[in-house]
Design a protein around this motif. Structure first.
Motif, PDB file in Angstrom:
ATOM      1  N   GLY A  46      43.360  43.127  68.323  1.00 46.48           N
ATOM      2  CA  GLY A  46      42.050  42.842  68.899  1.00 46.48           C
ATOM      3  C   GLY A  46      41.058  43.962  68.674  1.00 46.48           C
ATOM      4  O   GLY A  46      41.287  44.901  67.909  1.00 46.48           O
ATOM      5  N   PRO A  47      39.931  43.906  69.385  1.00 47.66           N
ATOM      6  CA  PRO A  47      38.839  44.843  69.137  1.00 47.66           C
ATOM      7  C   PRO A  47      39.025  46.219  69.747  1.00 47.66           C
ATOM      8  O   PRO A  47      38.249  47.118  69.486  1.00 47.66           O
ATOM      9  CB  PRO A  47      37.631  44.141  69.766  1.00 47.66           C
ATOM     10  CG  PRO A  47      38.221  43.323  70.875  1.00 47.66           C
ATOM     11  CD  PRO A  47      39.554  42.860  70.358  1.00 47.66           C
ATOM     12  N   GLY A  48      40.043  46.407  70.591  1.00 48.37           N
ATOM     13  CA  GLY A  48      40.242  47.709  71.213  1.00 48.37           C
ATOM     14  C   GLY A  48      39.231  48.017  72.295  1.00 48.37           C
ATOM     15  O   GLY A  48      39.024  49.181  72.645  1.00 48.37           O
ATOM     16  N   LEU A  49      38.609  46.992  72.855  1.00 47.48           N
ATOM     17  CA  LEU A  49      37.609  47.147  73.909  1.00 47.48           C
ATOM     18  C   LEU A  49      38.023  46.319  75.117  1.00 47.48           C
ATOM     19  O   LEU A  49      38.785  45.360  74.987  1.00 47.48           O
ATOM     20  CB  LEU A  49      36.237  46.661  73.416  1.00 47.48           C
ATOM     21  CG  LEU A  49      35.625  47.453  72.262  1.00 47.48           C
ATOM     22  CD1 LEU A  49      34.440  46.686  71.692  1.00 47.48           C
ATOM     23  CD2 LEU A  49      35.184  48.818  72.723  1.00 47.48           C
ATOM     24  N   PRO A  50      37.542  46.670  76.309  1.00 45.35           N
ATOM     25  CA  PRO A  50      37.859  45.853  77.486  1.00 45.35           C
ATOM     26  C   PRO A  50      37.401  44.416  77.280  1.00 45.35           C
ATOM     27  O   PRO A  50      36.299  44.175  76.785  1.00 45.35           O
ATOM     28  CB  PRO A  50      37.082  46.536  78.615  1.00 45.35           C
ATOM     29  CG  PRO A  50      36.823  47.930  78.134  1.00 45.35           C
ATOM     30  CD  PRO A  50      36.701  47.831  76.652  1.00 45.35           C
ATOM     31  N   LEU A  51      38.247  43.467  77.658  1.00 47.42           N
ATOM     32  CA  LEU A  51      37.895  42.066  77.503  1.00 47.42           C
ATOM     33  C   LEU A  51      37.064  41.612  78.686  1.00 47.42           C
ATOM     34  O   LEU A  51      37.331  41.964  79.829  1.00 47.42           O
ATOM     35  CB  LEU A  51      39.164  41.210  77.411  1.00 47.42           C
ATOM     36  CG  LEU A  51      40.120  41.536  76.262  1.00 47.42           C
ATOM     37  CD1 LEU A  51      41.260  40.536  76.222  1.00 47.42           C
ATOM     38  CD2 LEU A  51      39.400  41.565  74.924  1.00 47.42           C
ATOM     39  N   ALA A  52      36.033  40.810  78.407  1.00 46.27           N
ATOM     40  CA  ALA A  52      35.179  40.254  79.454  1.00 46.27           C
ATOM     41  C   ALA A  52      35.203  38.744  79.343  1.00 46.27           C
ATOM     42  O   ALA A  52      35.338  38.198  78.246  1.00 46.27           O
ATOM     43  CB  ALA A  52      33.746  40.765  79.316  1.00 46.27           C
ATOM     44  N   PRO A  53      35.110  38.022  80.462  1.00 42.17           N
ATOM     45  CA  PRO A  53      35.114  36.557  80.402  1.00 42.17           C
ATOM     46  C   PRO A  53      33.996  36.047  79.515  1.00 42.17           C
ATOM     47  O   PRO A  53      32.924  36.649  79.419  1.00 42.17           O
ATOM     48  CB  PRO A  53      34.892  36.149  81.862  1.00 42.17           C
ATOM     49  CG  PRO A  53      35.283  37.334  82.674  1.00 42.17           C
ATOM     50  CD  PRO A  53      34.960  38.537  81.821  1.00 42.17           C
ATOM     51  N   ASP A  54      34.242  34.929  78.863  1.00 39.13           N
ATOM     52  CA  ASP A  54      33.207  34.311  78.021  1.00 39.13           C
ATOM     53  C   ASP A  54      31.940  34.063  78.827  1.00 39.13           C
ATOM     54  O   ASP A  54      31.978  33.557  79.941  1.00 39.13           O
ATOM     55  CB  ASP A  54      33.704  32.968  77.471  1.00 39.13           C
ATOM     56  CG  ASP A  54      34.791  33.153  76.437  1.00 39.13           C
ATOM     57  OD1 ASP A  54      34.896  34.262  75.892  1.00 39.13           O
ATOM     58  OD2 ASP A  54      35.545  32.191  76.201  1.00 39.13           O
ATOM     59  N   GLY A  55      30.827  34.488  78.251  1.00 35.60           N
ATOM     60  CA  GLY A  55      29.550  34.256  78.894  1.00 35.60           C
ATOM     61  C   GLY A  55      29.157  35.319  79.887  1.00 35.60           C
ATOM     62  O   GLY A  55      28.072  35.248  80.455  1.00 35.60           O
ATOM     63  N   ALA A  56      30.043  36.293  80.136  1.00 38.07           N
ATOM     64  CA  ALA A  56      29.701  37.330  81.111  1.00 38.07           C
ATOM     65  C   ALA A  56      28.744  38.318  80.479  1.00 38.07           C
ATOM     66  O   ALA A  56      29.027  38.909  79.450  1.00 38.07           O
ATOM     67  CB  ALA A  56      30.966  38.046  81.578  1.00 38.07           C
ATOM     68  N   ALA A  57      27.611  38.501  81.066  1.00 39.69           N
ATOM     69  CA  ALA A  57      26.616  39.426  80.538  1.00 39.69           C
ATOM     70  C   ALA A  57      26.820  40.791  81.153  1.00 39.69           C
ATOM     71  O   ALA A  57      27.177  40.913  82.314  1.00 39.69           O
ATOM     72  CB  ALA A  57      25.215  38.926  80.854  1.00 39.69           C
TER      73      ALA A  57
END
Length: 334
Positions: free
Chosen positions: A231-242
């Motif tokens: 993956g991107p190596g960044l914290p994952l955020a819910p889809d659509g979360a700004a």
């Protein structure tokens, strides 16, 4: 250094798990939460998760008194319910041995519920199940659809690499810096271990919350299992979360913004491509644009091309909404 000795039978039975494992992804998320590194990328995620974990999840901390979790928590079922049942079905001898291992040398008293787990007490097992379920619902529930999407992308990428370049090239691509020679796959990791599946095969599990060395589980009654960061190596955020980073990402583009974050520590072009899930040529084009804007520097070390963020690039991140206003601390090398 980890060395995995693969026989012809093992090489014929290497596979990438078709779906993510909820409890293993939870294990890696909690492991990442407890690590002190990656401050720039993970501090806000870490603080948010620590604040949001319910009291029901607290017992999990008792199982890692010295940052080493008992092996009976290594469960790779792609169903949360089945995974929780598999933990409960762990052999009593293994549970006792692993609890004794993680508490060896621990100066404090062993919590009463852990003592109950050691005895096989049903109430202690129910407490553990509630803790794992509460932690999963809080830490991974909101982002689980994204984990599933990322896993499908990684599965496809790996399958294409195997088809185009063969199993050996696909293995070494999973772990940058690793090498496969004469049937021995070796890569850097704390300590030293020689593992021999001896015909049991090898299952590969990508994880999207862990950024350190690969994690290896060697169950006596199944294939060797290797969990590796993807993956991107960044914290994952819910889809659509700004979030506060969206404005800057809108200017730079999400990929270049991610590169700028990653280059708090030095990366090669291929390393960036691997973390971003893009080709080397795409990564090179993005780094050229960032270099032209003075946001990163590029140097050559032998055959490798190394990129790092400049002071201007760091200042740009600090000036974004949500920036700390202080010089960011680069993450410690994984």
């Amino acid at each position: 250094m980890i060395r995995i000795h693969l026989t012809a039978a093992d090489l014929a039975h290497i596979r990438l798990a078709p779906r993510p494992a909820p409890l293993q992804e939870l294990n890696t998320a909690l492991l990442r939460m407890c690590r002190p590194d990656g401050g720039l990328l993970f501090d806000r995620w870490r603080r948010r998760l620590l604040r949001s974990l319910p009291a029901a999840a607290d017992p999990l901390a008792d199982l890692v008194p010295a940052a080493a979790a008992p092996a009976f928590l290594d469960v790779f079922s792609d169903s949360l319910t089945e995974g929780l049942e598999s933990v409960r079905a762990a052999r009593p001898a293994l549970v006792r041995a692993e609890l004794e291992r993680v508490y060896t040398g621990h100066p404090g008293p062993v919590p009463l519920w852990v003592q109950g787990l050691h005895r096989g007490d049903a109430a202690s097992w129910r407490l553990l199940r509630r803790a794992q379920r509460a932690a999963f619902d809080t830490a991974l529930g909101p982002v689980w659809p994204l984990v599933q999407d990322l896993h499908r992308e990684e599965f496809t990428r790996h399958a294409l690499t195997v088809a185009e370049h063969g199993t050996g090239a696909a293995l070494t691509a999973l772990v940058p810096g690793s090498r496969l020679r004469d049937g021995v796959w070796e890569f850097a990791a704390p300590g030293r271990a020689d593992l021999r599946p001896a015909g049991r095969g090898l299952v590969l599990h990508p994880t999207f919350h862990w950024g350190g060395h690969p994690l290896v589980a060697d169950p006596p009654d199944g294939p060797l299992v290797l969990t590796y960061p993807a993956g991107p190596g960044l914290p994952l955020a819910p889809d659509g979360a700004a979030g506060p980073d969206d404005a800057l990402a809108a200017v730079l583009g999400r990929t270049r913004f991610t590169i700028l974050l990653l280059l708090a520590e030095e990366h090669t072009t291929s390393g960036l491509a691997r973390r971003l899930g893009v080709g080397n040529a795409t990564a090179s084009a993005h780094t050229a644009a960032l270099r032209g804007a003075g946001l990163i520097t590029t140097t050559r070390a032998g055959r490798a091309v190394l990129h790092r963020r400049t002071a201007l690039g760091g200042l740009l991140l600090l000036r974004r909404p949500g920036g700390t206003g202080a010089t960011p601390t680069p993450p410690a090398p994984s």
